[in-house]
Scaffold this motif. Structure first.
Motif, PDB file in Angstrom:
ATOM      1  N   ASN A  61       0.794  -1.233   0.000  1.00  0.00           N
ATOM      2  CA  ASN A  61       0.000   0.000   0.000  1.00  0.00           C
ATOM      3  C   ASN A  61       0.822   1.277   0.000  1.00  0.00           C
ATOM      4  OD1 ASN A  61      -2.899  -1.012   0.414  1.00  0.00           O
ATOM      5  ND2 ASN A  61      -1.767  -2.096   2.023  1.00  0.00           N
ATOM      6  N   SER A  99      -8.627   7.805   8.681  1.00  0.00           N
ATOM      7  CA  SER A  99      -9.449   7.644   7.480  1.00  0.00           C
ATOM      8  C   SER A  99      -8.652   7.030   6.337  1.00  0.00           C
ATOM      9  CB  SER A  99     -10.044   8.990   7.052  1.00  0.00           C
ATOM     10  OG  SER A  99      -9.045   9.889   6.613  1.00  0.00           O
ATOM     11  N   VAL A 100      -7.383   7.384   6.237  1.00  0.00           N
ATOM     12  CA  VAL A 100      -6.524   6.793   5.203  1.00  0.00           C
ATOM     13  C   VAL A 100      -6.357   5.301   5.446  1.00  0.00           C
ATOM     14  CG1 VAL A 100      -4.169   6.720   4.296  1.00  0.00           C
ATOM     15  CG2 VAL A 100      -5.295   8.929   4.653  1.00  0.00           C
ATOM     16  N   ALA A 102      -8.305   3.291   7.140  1.00  0.00           N
ATOM     17  CA  ALA A 102      -9.580   2.582   6.991  1.00  0.00           C
ATOM     18  C   ALA A 102      -9.924   2.340   5.529  1.00  0.00           C
ATOM     19  CB  ALA A 102     -10.690   3.368   7.671  1.00  0.00           C
ATOM     20  N   ALA A 103      -9.434   3.210   4.643  1.00  0.00           N
ATOM     21  CA  ALA A 103      -9.756   3.082   3.221  1.00  0.00           C
ATOM     22  C   ALA A 103      -8.874   2.078   2.489  1.00  0.00           C
ATOM     23  CB  ALA A 103      -9.645   4.454   2.549  1.00  0.00           C
ATOM     24  N   LYS A 117      -5.280  -6.453   7.833  1.00  0.00           N
ATOM     25  CA  LYS A 117      -5.836  -5.138   7.541  1.00  0.00           C
ATOM     26  C   LYS A 117      -4.916  -4.107   8.160  1.00  0.00           C
ATOM     27  CE  LYS A 117     -10.044  -3.816   7.777  1.00  0.00           C
ATOM     28  NZ  LYS A 117     -10.124  -3.249   6.404  1.00  0.00           N
ATOM     29  N   ASP A 119      -5.460  -1.264   9.380  1.00  0.00           N
ATOM     30  CA  ASP A 119      -5.933  -0.636  10.610  1.00  0.00           C
ATOM     31  C   ASP A 119      -6.243  -1.636  11.719  1.00  0.00           C
ATOM     32  OD1 ASP A 119      -8.175  -1.749   9.476  1.00  0.00           O
ATOM     33  OD2 ASP A 119      -9.427   0.047   9.634  1.00  0.00           O
TER      34      ASP A 119
END
Length: 290
Positions: A61, A99-100, A102-103, A117, A119
């Motif tokens: 990522n 927010s980054v 989680a996306a 994941k 997060d």
């Protein structure tokens, strides 16, 4: 009692005098404003890489090696904002980061086949603890001044940073002894994957403009910092990298870290200082340090 997060969501108020999440009397301000932070960052990244799921999330990522200098700058800005920014600025930075994360899509670590994941609180905790312990350990070994109890106080203070990234502060270490217990618990999950080895080698030889490589000592200096960061890892982490435990290696790494801090301390503040630290000192002028 109004919480930090609630204050951040209230209407705009004058921020002059706002100490932020930590304040001028904190151990966090002292450590994060020190020249040893440059070396501490390399140590933290090298330690974080020995967790296969964290490394997979990083590799899947990030465009780190396509924009390494930009990524390093943004990481430095995150630490600076959380440490020295106003309460509102720190809370806003945490909201954006959450927010980054989680996306980002879930993934699978290729060697173990385990799903992850980004997060996941367990993975965020590993990053938080290794960062906190690296900053503290490097500061101490480079000759930074710590009074009795300051190490525990720093680890406890940094639970505010854990909250910002989305971790329940009550679940992360609150003392140096807690950190050692955490490492003992998580070590069976750790090993250096091929992805980690590949990225570590890339990190030691980053892309640089030709004129920088040819006319400056930037490349050997960079490689030296990364190497010293790895040398300052705990012995168990160095073994994961397959590095021999040579007699006196810890003492030599400490001596080199001490010397590096002394050299950086001779540079003008415009080069070695943190501008956010200076702004925070001006904003909080008159506040009484603890």
């Amino acid at each position: 009692m109004t919480t930090q997060a609630e204050r951040a969501d209230q209407p705009e108020q004058p921020e002059q005098g706002d100490p932020g999440l930590f304040g001028p009397g904190s151990v966090t301000w002292r450590i994060h404003g020190d020249q040893s932070m440059a070396l501490a960052g390399f140590r933290a990244l090298s330690l974080q890489a020995v967790h296969p799921l964290v490394m997979a999330g990083f590799d899947d990522n990030t465009v780190w090696f396509e924009d390494m200098w930009g990524r390093l700058q943004r990481t430095g800005e995150w630490v600076g904002t959380v440490t020295y920014g106003t309460t509102r600025e720190a809370e806003r930075a945490g909201k954006i980061l959450r927010s980054v994360h989680a996306a980002l899509p879930p993934g699978v670590e290729p060697e173990t086949g385990l799903a992850y994941k980004v997060d996941d609180p367990a993975l965020l905790t590993w990053v938080h603890v290794t960062e906190t312990e690296s900053f503290l350990s490097t500061y101490r070994r480079c000759g930074g001044v710590l009074r009795p109890g300051d190490g525990d106080r720093y680890v406890d203070e940094m639970r505010e940073s854990a909250r910002l990234v989305g971790i329940d502060p009550s679940t992360v270490p609150a003392s140096e002894a807690d950190v050692e217990d955490y490492y003992a618990d998580v070590r069976p999950q750790l090993h250096v994957t091929e992805v980690a080895r590949r990225n570590t080698l890339k990190f030691m030889r980053p892309q640089m403009p030709r004129w920088v490589r040819v006319t400056t000592p930037a490349r050997p200096a960079w490689a030296g910092l990364v190497t010293l960061g790895i040398a300052m890892l705990p012995p168990w982490a160095r073994r994961l990298y397959g590095l021999p435990a040579l007699p006196g290696s810890d003492a030599l790494a400490t001596l080199n870290g001490f010397a590096l801090r002394r050299v950086l301390g001779t540079l003008p503040l415009v080069v070695s200082g943190n501008p956010m630290y200076g702004a925070a000192l001006r904003r909080t002028r008159g506040l009484r340090a603890a």
